[in-house]
Motif scaffolding. Sequence first.
Motif, mmCIF file in Angstrom:
data_model
loop_
_atom_site.group_PDB
_atom_site.id
_atom_site.type_symbol
_atom_site.label_atom_id
_atom_site.label_comp_id
_atom_site.label_asym_id
_atom_site.label_seq_id
_atom_site.Cartn_x
_atom_site.Cartn_y
_atom_site.Cartn_z
ATOM 1 N N THR A 99 -1.727 6.897 -14.919
ATOM 2 C CA THR A 99 -1.990 6.450 -16.295
ATOM 3 C C THR A 99 -0.984 5.387 -16.710
ATOM 4 O O THR A 99 -1.333 4.363 -17.327
ATOM 5 C CB THR A 99 -1.923 7.633 -17.271
ATOM 6 N N ASP A 100 0.302 5.602 -16.381
ATOM 7 C CA ASP A 100 1.339 4.629 -16.729
ATOM 8 C C ASP A 100 1.111 3.298 -16.035
ATOM 9 O O ASP A 100 1.284 2.225 -16.630
ATOM 10 C CB ASP A 100 2.722 5.167 -16.356
ATOM 11 N N MET A 101 0.712 3.346 -14.764
ATOM 12 C CA MET A 101 0.478 2.113 -14.001
ATOM 13 C C MET A 101 -0.734 1.365 -14.526
ATOM 14 O O MET A 101 -0.776 0.134 -14.541
ATOM 15 C CB MET A 101 0.288 2.423 -12.528
ATOM 16 N N ALA A 102 -1.764 2.107 -14.977
ATOM 17 C CA ALA A 102 -2.986 1.477 -15.479
ATOM 18 C C ALA A 102 -2.770 0.886 -16.858
ATOM 19 O O ALA A 102 -3.469 0.008 -17.271
ATOM 20 C CB ALA A 102 -4.118 2.492 -15.505
ATOM 21 N N PHE B 117 0.832 -1.206 0.000
ATOM 22 C CA PHE B 117 0.000 0.000 0.000
ATOM 23 C C PHE B 117 0.870 1.262 0.000
ATOM 24 O O PHE B 117 0.655 2.183 -0.787
ATOM 25 C CB PHE B 117 -0.917 -0.006 1.221
ATOM 26 N N LEU B 118 1.885 1.289 0.874
ATOM 27 C CA LEU B 118 2.743 2.464 0.962
ATOM 28 C C LEU B 118 3.579 2.643 -0.300
ATOM 29 O O LEU B 118 3.793 3.777 -0.755
ATOM 30 C CB LEU B 118 3.660 2.344 2.188
ATOM 31 N N ASP B 119 4.039 1.538 -0.884
ATOM 32 C CA ASP B 119 4.808 1.633 -2.132
ATOM 33 C C ASP B 119 3.963 2.239 -3.248
ATOM 34 O O ASP B 119 4.453 3.034 -4.058
ATOM 35 C CB ASP B 119 5.302 0.243 -2.562
ATOM 36 N N THR B 120 2.676 1.860 -3.289
ATOM 37 C CA THR B 120 1.785 2.408 -4.307
ATOM 38 C C THR B 120 1.549 3.899 -4.092
ATOM 39 O O THR B 120 1.580 4.695 -5.041
ATOM 40 C CB THR B 120 0.437 1.660 -4.302
ATOM 41 N N VAL B 121 1.341 4.290 -2.821
ATOM 42 C CA VAL B 121 1.130 5.707 -2.508
ATOM 43 C C VAL B 121 2.354 6.530 -2.886
ATOM 44 O O VAL B 121 2.259 7.597 -3.514
ATOM 45 C CB VAL B 121 0.805 5.885 -1.014
ATOM 46 N N ILE B 122 3.534 6.024 -2.533
ATOM 47 C CA ILE B 122 4.773 6.757 -2.814
ATOM 48 C C ILE B 122 5.025 6.840 -4.317
ATOM 49 O O ILE B 122 5.492 7.863 -4.832
ATOM 50 C CB ILE B 122 5.962 6.071 -2.106
ATOM 51 N N SER B 123 4.671 5.779 -5.040
ATOM 52 C CA SER B 123 4.982 5.734 -6.472
ATOM 53 C C SER B 123 4.211 6.773 -7.280
ATOM 54 O O SER B 123 4.641 7.149 -8.368
ATOM 55 C CB SER B 123 4.695 4.334 -7.030
#
Length: 313
Positions: free
Chosen positions: A310-313, A285-291
């Motif tokens: 957009t890049d992650m999706a 969760f924290l890695d996603t928030v930071i990214s």
Amino acid sequence: GADPTDALLKLAKDHGYEDRLHFISLGQGQGEKAEKLIKLGRETGDWVCLQNCHLAASWMSALERIQEQQDPNSTDDMYRLWLTSMPSPIFPVPVLQSGIKITNEPPKGLRANLNRTFQDIEPEVYEGCSKPREYKKLLFALAFFHAAILERRKFGPIGWNVPYEWMDSDFQVSREQVQMYLESQAGVPWVTLNYIIAEVNYGGRVTDDKDVRLISAFLHRYFNEELLDDEYKLSPMEAYYAPKEGSLEEVREYIRGLPMDEDPQVYGLHSNAQITAQAQAARQFLDTVISVQPRMSSGGGGKKPEDLVTDMA
């Protein structure tokens, strides 16, 4: 993800489209056949399902062109095009933007997984065996096994050395085989069912040799002669057992009464394994928030959060 074929077939049946739903699995040489089916569907109002789009990378540009050239005035109002795919960077973005996106993931938690499984089972299927006591016990044990092996993935390497992608189709095939063997044999073929389900249906996806041994041992806890005893527990926790023979609604009621938060002992793990699972979930969760946060740099700044998403999706 999960194979949506059964859900799509049920939807077609509910709308009287059983004979007007056409499937084709994409792959080498299937592009021309798929294009003809799409043309047929637009003219007649039939439904077309193109499966495994991620395996037809070279044809995705043709699919994009077909969708862009679609003329609403010459397309039947009842026509539907269904596309199934694993997450893939080659899937055309315009097709995604113009369609309705559905993600089908297993529910989180043993109780939620069991609840969905038995909500999807029709009463005629549940009551459709000539050995009702054995069939209902085995069906619940199979559903419990399916939910437990999926939930073990959240514990990382403690659960499975490799996080396998088991699907609802594995459960459906196993359920049909359980019923078939019960109907065709005098007793319950425990050895046969253990081998087919653990080694073939589910084990066919397992690549690690230690995981192969684990899944066989795991199923044997649920598929053994003691299962037919109403006092037999499916885990060290007292709350988990195969309910007595009864109606489908009674089983659903029992599932609704199960604990919301399961102890790892239910999955054959030590209670402290929950610490590992919670730490891993928090880290992700924290890695996603930071990214998705903008990067500060002297060269003119990083990407905006919208661009990162957009890049992650």
